[in-house]
Design an enzyme around this catalytic site. Structure first.
Site, mmCIF file in Angstrom:
data_model
loop_
_atom_site.group_PDB
_atom_site.id
_atom_site.type_symbol
_atom_site.label_atom_id
_atom_site.label_comp_id
_atom_site.label_asym_id
_atom_site.label_seq_id
_atom_site.Cartn_x
_atom_site.Cartn_y
_atom_site.Cartn_z
ATOM 1 N N GLY A 12 0.841 -1.204 0.000
ATOM 2 C CA GLY A 12 0.000 0.000 0.000
ATOM 3 C C GLY A 12 0.873 1.250 0.000
ATOM 4 N NE ARG A 15 -4.792 6.527 -1.377
ATOM 5 C CZ ARG A 15 -5.988 6.503 -1.940
ATOM 6 N NH1 ARG A 15 -6.181 7.136 -3.069
ATOM 7 N NH2 ARG A 15 -6.980 5.855 -1.378
ATOM 8 C CG LEU A 63 -6.325 -11.345 -5.321
ATOM 9 C CD1 LEU A 63 -6.487 -10.880 -6.764
ATOM 10 C CD2 LEU A 63 -7.435 -12.316 -4.933
ATOM 11 C CE1 TYR A 153 -9.595 0.039 8.242
ATOM 12 C CE2 TYR A 153 -9.998 0.695 10.515
ATOM 13 C CZ TYR A 153 -9.203 0.715 9.381
ATOM 14 O OH TYR A 153 -8.019 1.410 9.405
ATOM 15 C CE LYS A 157 -6.449 -1.744 9.522
ATOM 16 N NZ LYS A 157 -5.161 -1.872 8.809
HETATM 17 P P1 NDP Z 1 -4.584 5.081 1.798
HETATM 18 O O1 NDP Z 1 -5.881 4.641 1.214
HETATM 19 O O2 NDP Z 1 -4.175 6.511 1.656
HETATM 20 O O3 NDP Z 1 -3.394 4.183 1.212
HETATM 21 C C1 NDP Z 1 -3.490 2.776 1.182
HETATM 22 C C2 NDP Z 1 -2.987 2.288 -0.155
HETATM 23 O O4 NDP Z 1 -3.080 0.851 -0.138
HETATM 24 C C3 NDP Z 1 -3.884 2.764 -1.313
HETATM 25 O O5 NDP Z 1 -3.085 3.114 -2.412
HETATM 26 C C4 NDP Z 1 -4.717 1.519 -1.601
HETATM 27 O O6 NDP Z 1 -5.236 1.455 -2.897
HETATM 28 C C5 NDP Z 1 -3.692 0.438 -1.353
HETATM 29 N N1 NDP Z 1 -4.295 -0.887 -1.211
HETATM 30 C C6 NDP Z 1 -5.477 -1.215 -0.657
HETATM 31 N N2 NDP Z 1 -5.689 -2.537 -0.762
HETATM 32 C C7 NDP Z 1 -4.604 -3.052 -1.403
HETATM 33 C C8 NDP Z 1 -4.231 -4.353 -1.832
HETATM 34 N N3 NDP Z 1 -5.041 -5.409 -1.631
HETATM 35 N N4 NDP Z 1 -3.056 -4.523 -2.455
HETATM 36 C C9 NDP Z 1 -2.228 -3.471 -2.660
HETATM 37 N N5 NDP Z 1 -2.526 -2.221 -2.314
HETATM 38 C C10 NDP Z 1 -3.706 -2.012 -1.684
HETATM 39 O O7 NDP Z 1 -4.628 4.648 3.341
HETATM 40 P P2 NDP Z 1 -3.833 5.227 4.612
HETATM 41 O O8 NDP Z 1 -2.460 5.630 4.228
HETATM 42 O O9 NDP Z 1 -4.718 6.191 5.298
HETATM 43 O O10 NDP Z 1 -3.777 3.922 5.527
HETATM 44 C C11 NDP Z 1 -2.708 2.988 5.464
HETATM 45 C C12 NDP Z 1 -2.930 1.921 6.521
HETATM 46 O O11 NDP Z 1 -3.081 2.532 7.801
HETATM 47 C C13 NDP Z 1 -4.186 1.073 6.283
HETATM 48 O O12 NDP Z 1 -3.930 -0.256 6.663
HETATM 49 C C14 NDP Z 1 -5.195 1.721 7.229
HETATM 50 O O13 NDP Z 1 -6.206 0.821 7.616
HETATM 51 C C15 NDP Z 1 -4.297 2.082 8.389
HETATM 52 N N6 NDP Z 1 -4.863 3.147 9.233
HETATM 53 C C16 NDP Z 1 -5.114 4.394 8.724
HETATM 54 C C17 NDP Z 1 -5.669 5.377 9.530
HETATM 55 C C18 NDP Z 1 -5.977 6.748 9.007
HETATM 56 O O14 NDP Z 1 -6.613 7.531 9.740
HETATM 57 N N7 NDP Z 1 -5.552 7.123 7.790
HETATM 58 C C19 NDP Z 1 -5.978 5.114 10.941
HETATM 59 C C20 NDP Z 1 -5.677 3.783 11.373
HETATM 60 C C21 NDP Z 1 -5.131 2.845 10.537
HETATM 61 P P3 NDP Z 1 -6.830 1.837 -3.119
HETATM 62 O O15 NDP Z 1 -7.021 3.184 -2.507
HETATM 63 O O16 NDP Z 1 -6.989 1.814 -4.604
HETATM 64 O O17 NDP Z 1 -7.602 0.797 -2.389
#
Ligand code: NDP
Length: 268
Positions: A12, A15, A63, A153, A157
């Site tokens: 991920g 971004r 996957l 969600y 977590k």
């Molecule tokens: P973002 O959506 O900004 O970034 C996550 C990135 O992961 C996106 O580009 C997303 O793509 C990608 N992604 C999602 N699913 C997959 C997958 N199966 N394979 C590869 N890439 C994937 O999220 P954040 O930076 O805000 O969050 C990052 C992590 O931190 C997450 O696990 C989130 O649950 C956790 N978190 C975030 C919080 C917050 O307030 N921001 C608070 C607590 C935890 P796409 O957008 O296309 O799905």
């Protein structure tokens, strides 16, 4: 240069928090592979970070074939060495328990929990063979607390936190340390909160602000560095005190109640 000569995968990483972790690790001398379901996003992030040691990969880590592709790419980039895995990929989901569809439940589980399991297993096999490594799983305060609309969600977590503890127990003897970070609300620039919801959150955060991606990246750097050499099985809250403040009162209400309890002689 706390990660000089190390090799890391950040899922991920296109971004938000993942991109910031990639940036921070690269600045500390680490070679990084940013994996994202959106490959162009990962490429753009690698280009923006702009050091030669940052690579990008398109992979859906929910996957098995996506994870296979990611680890083949890692082998090509890093020559078989892998020191750090940051399991950060995840999707947000809000929805009342009674309305939650099986399709959404399975989608959230696959992207948030199965993804971390598959990547951690692949990474741990490499790390066990080379004599050690670090895995950092990104959980959430939603995995510690009950709250409205977080069935899918929050369960993923909580699963991340528990998987972290179990992995730490099983993999410790192989030199692999496994920890989790539980961020509170982090402002990654794409917030769907309205002003009222923002205010309510802020009232419950003792440090008085939302977290930022560098706050989480700093904790990830610590957990991946030699300084955290004796930490494993921990879930580190990066939440400005949100969890400590509790659910029942807002932080403002809590301070009022606290001062009443501390000074029973108050006449006001
Ligand atoms: P973002 O959506 O900004 O970034 C996550 C990135 O992961 C996106 O580009 C997303 O793509 C990608 N992604 C999602 N699913 C997959 C997958 N199966 N394979 C590869 N890439 C994937 O999220 P954040 O930076 O805000 O969050 C990052 C992590 O931190 C997450 O696990 C989130 O649950 C956790 N978190 C975030 C919080 C917050 O307030 N921001 C608070 C607590 C935890 P796409 O957008 O296309 O799905």
């Amino acid at each position: 240069m706390r990660l000089e000569g190390k090799h890391a995968i950040v899922t991920g990483g296109g971004r938000g928090i993942g991109r910031e972790i990639g940036r921070r690790f690269a600045a500390e001398g680490c070679r990084v592979l940013l994996a994202d379901i959106d490959g162009e996003r990962a490429e753009a992030a690698a280009a923006e970070i702009g050091t030669g040691g940052v690579h990008a990969c398109t992979a859906d880590v929910g996957l098995p074939e996506g994870v296979r592709h990611l680890f083949e790419t890692a082998r090509a980039c890093f020559g078989g060495r892998l020191d750090i895995l940051i399991n950060n990929a995840g999707i947000a989901h809000h929805g009342a328990f009674l309305d939650l569809t099986l399709e959404d439940w399975e989608r959230v589980l696959r992207n948030n929990l199965t993804s971390a399991f598959l990547c951690a297993q692949a990474a741990a096999r490499i790390m066990a063979a080379q004599g050690g490594g670090r895995i950092v799983n990104i959980g959430s305060i939603s995995g510690q607390r009950g709250s409205y609309g977080r069935t899918a969600y929050g369960v993923t977590k909580a699963g991340i936190h528990q998987m972290t503890r179990i992995m730490a127990v099983e993999l410790g003897p192989r030199g692999i340390a496994v920890n989790a970070i539980a961020p509170g609300p982090i402002d990654t620039g794409i917030t769907s909160m309205g002003p009222d919801q923002e205010r309510r959150y802020l009232e419950r955060i003792p440090l008085g602000r939302f977290g930022l991606a560098p706050d989480v990246a700093g904790a990830a750097l610590f957990l991946a560095s030699d300084e955290a050499g004796y930490l494993t099985g921990s879930v580190v809250n990066v939440d400005g005190g949100f969890d400590a403040a509790g659910l029942i009162f807002s932080y403002t209400e809590l301070t009022t109640v606290k001062s009443d309890v501390r000074d029973p002689s108050r006449s006001d």
